[in-house]
Design a protein around this motif. Structure first.
Motif, PDB file in Angstrom:
ATOM      1  N   LEU A  97      11.584 -22.694   0.824  1.00 20.31           N
ATOM      2  CA  LEU A  97      11.487 -23.885   0.105  1.00 20.31           C
ATOM      3  C   LEU A  97      12.828 -24.622   0.431  1.00 20.31           C
ATOM      4  O   LEU A  97      13.215 -24.129   1.128  1.00 20.31           O
ATOM      5  CB  LEU A  97      11.949 -23.613  -1.434  1.00 20.31           C
ATOM      6  N   SER A  98      12.793 -25.859   0.180  1.00 25.16           N
ATOM      7  CA  SER A  98      13.084 -26.569   0.358  1.00 25.16           C
ATOM      8  C   SER A  98      14.846 -26.383   0.259  1.00 25.16           C
ATOM      9  O   SER A  98      16.114 -27.153   0.842  1.00 25.16           O
ATOM     10  CB  SER A  98      13.108 -28.079   0.561  1.00 25.16           C
ATOM     11  N   ASP A  99      15.161 -26.057  -0.883  1.00 25.87           N
ATOM     12  CA  ASP A  99      16.732 -25.503  -0.907  1.00 25.87           C
ATOM     13  C   ASP A  99      16.932 -24.397  -0.666  1.00 25.87           C
ATOM     14  O   ASP A  99      18.557 -23.487  -1.558  1.00 25.87           O
ATOM     15  CB  ASP A  99      16.899 -25.615  -2.905  1.00 25.87           C
ATOM     16  N   ASP A 137       9.257 -32.492  -7.802  1.00 24.12           N
ATOM     17  CA  ASP A 137       8.624 -33.327  -6.354  1.00 24.12           C
ATOM     18  C   ASP A 137       9.347 -33.408  -5.754  1.00 24.12           C
ATOM     19  O   ASP A 137       9.262 -33.526  -4.057  1.00 24.12           O
ATOM     20  CB  ASP A 137       8.507 -34.688  -7.251  1.00 24.12           C
ATOM     21  N   GLU A 138      10.632 -33.303  -5.819  1.00 20.01           N
ATOM     22  CA  GLU A 138      11.676 -33.143  -4.820  1.00 20.01           C
ATOM     23  C   GLU A 138      11.609 -32.133  -4.053  1.00 20.01           C
ATOM     24  O   GLU A 138      12.721 -31.808  -3.204  1.00 20.01           O
ATOM     25  CB  GLU A 138      13.424 -33.544  -5.114  1.00 20.01           C
ATOM     26  N   VAL A 139      11.235 -31.734  -4.587  1.00 18.84           N
ATOM     27  CA  VAL A 139      11.638 -29.554  -3.335  1.00 18.84           C
ATOM     28  C   VAL A 139       9.848 -30.229  -2.735  1.00 18.84           C
ATOM     29  O   VAL A 139       9.011 -29.961  -2.909  1.00 18.84           O
ATOM     30  CB  VAL A 139      11.147 -28.834  -3.979  1.00 18.84           C
ATOM     31  N   SER A 140      10.284 -29.332  -0.940  1.00 19.40           N
ATOM     32  CA  SER A 140       8.877 -29.111  -0.240  1.00 19.40           C
ATOM     33  C   SER A 140       8.849 -27.436   0.004  1.00 19.40           C
ATOM     34  O   SER A 140      10.027 -26.860  -0.310  1.00 19.40           O
ATOM     35  CB  SER A 140       9.621 -29.584   1.209  1.00 19.40           C
ATOM     36  N   VAL A 141       8.010 -26.999   0.444  1.00 24.64           N
ATOM     37  CA  VAL A 141       7.756 -26.139   0.614  1.00 24.64           C
ATOM     38  C   VAL A 141       6.514 -25.895   1.596  1.00 24.64           C
ATOM     39  O   VAL A 141       6.171 -26.575   1.722  1.00 24.64           O
ATOM     40  CB  VAL A 141       6.687 -25.030  -0.657  1.00 24.64           C
ATOM     41  N   ARG A 142       7.073 -24.504   2.477  1.00 22.82           N
ATOM     42  CA  ARG A 142       6.365 -24.520   3.584  1.00 22.82           C
ATOM     43  C   ARG A 142       5.842 -22.653   3.727  1.00 22.82           C
ATOM     44  O   ARG A 142       6.999 -21.805   3.296  1.00 22.82           O
ATOM     45  CB  ARG A 142       7.465 -24.579   5.187  1.00 22.82           C
TER      46      ARG A 142
END
Ligand code: BTN
Length: 279
Positions: free
Chosen positions: A233-235, A264-269
């Motif tokens: 996660l982007s965090d 919505d503010e979190v990106s995941v990869r």
């Protein structure tokens, strides 16, 4: 400026108007952003149901404040290289959670009904093919003017913006090159694709309004690009993705337990795949 392509406006309007009275279709050669335009109209009190398609956006927008760049090709082909449009309509679901996922399901099923092309959904609402981005969705809402304090909540004006790579496009700073539709449908054109997906999209949005995310949950799971994979996660946290919950939240099992991610503010990869704009 005239459009380069014929956009089947009448055909799309005829298919959608029975579902959405007053619905219209507009095609323009160039605009800053179809989402920006429909949000501008809504703020000015224009909340009619409409589909606005643009052959070129000069300031296309993506999620999380990013820019959305369409495929660049020679002038004669430019209109067919990308499909960029927004659907605007008033909507009053009981709960908005999961709407963007439902939209992703609808678009994925229209582009790849049998699943043979492996169009997958990357939470919350990117469409991927083999971990490469095929399409993105940007959902925004405008509040109507406030009524009496004791009145039931009025519908909000919903703007669903969709960008689909029809032909090849540059990586544009993305670490992973994008996917495009003509990789498996070599003759596909943007106007045909729009005509195929418009009415199913409206039906899906109306099904969501009536029944929330429940009718879409299993269909999302069938195309979930992250379920069963290690994700980051982007965090900064990492964990095993356990798919999407019935409310549309992403479930990630981390060292601290099962996390339900709805922001919505979190990106995941998938783990090991770089976040956009980061080394
Ligand atoms: C994303 O992947 O971050 C969302 C991309 C959404 C792009 C579409 S193109 C049509 C509409 N107009 C915009 O400015 N953005 C959306």
């Amino acid at each position: 400026m005239n459009t380069t392509a014929a956009w089947f406006e009448d055909r799309i309007a005829a298919a959608v108007a029975p579902l959405l009275p007053g619905f219209g279709v507009e095609a323009v050669a160039e605009i800053d952003s179809t989402n920006t335009e429909l949000m501008r109209r809504a703020r000015a009190g224009r909340i009619e149901p409409v589909l606005l398609v643009a052959e070129r956006q000069t300031a296309g927008r993506g999620r999380l404040g990013r820019a959305w760049q369409s495929a660049q090709q020679s002038d004669e082909k430019k209109a067919a290289a990308s499909l960029t449009f927004s659907l605007g309509l008033p909507l009053a679901p009981r709960d908005w959670t999961g709407l963007s996922l439902a939209v992703g399901v609808s678009v994925a099923e229209s582009l790849d009904p049998s699943g043979a092309a492996k169009v997958a959904l990357k939470w919350p609402n990117d469409l991927w093919v083999n971990d490469r981005k095929l399409a993105g969705i940007l959902i925004e809402t405008a509040m109507p003017h406030a009524g009496r304090a004791d009145a039931p909540a009025p519908p909000r004006y919903l703007v669903i913006g969709i960008g689909i790579n029809i032909g090849p496009r540059e990586a544009d700073g993305m670490r992973t090159p994008p996917a495009w539709l003509r990789q498996w449908r070599p003759d596909a054109t943007a106007p045909e694709v729009l005509a195929e997906l418009a009415a199913p999209l409206v039906r899906s949005v109306q099904a969501f309004e009536a029944q929330s995310f429940a009718p879409f949950a299993e269909r999302f799971a069938a195309r979930d690009a992250l379920r069963g994979r290690e994700v980051q996660l982007s965090d900064g946290s990492v964990g095993l993705c356990e798919g999407v919950a019935w409310g549309g939240e992403l479930q990630v099992r981390t060292a601290d337990g099962l996390q339900l991610i709805s922001s919505d503010e979190v990106s995941v990869r998938p783990r090991g795949m770089a976040f956009r704009g980061r080394p």
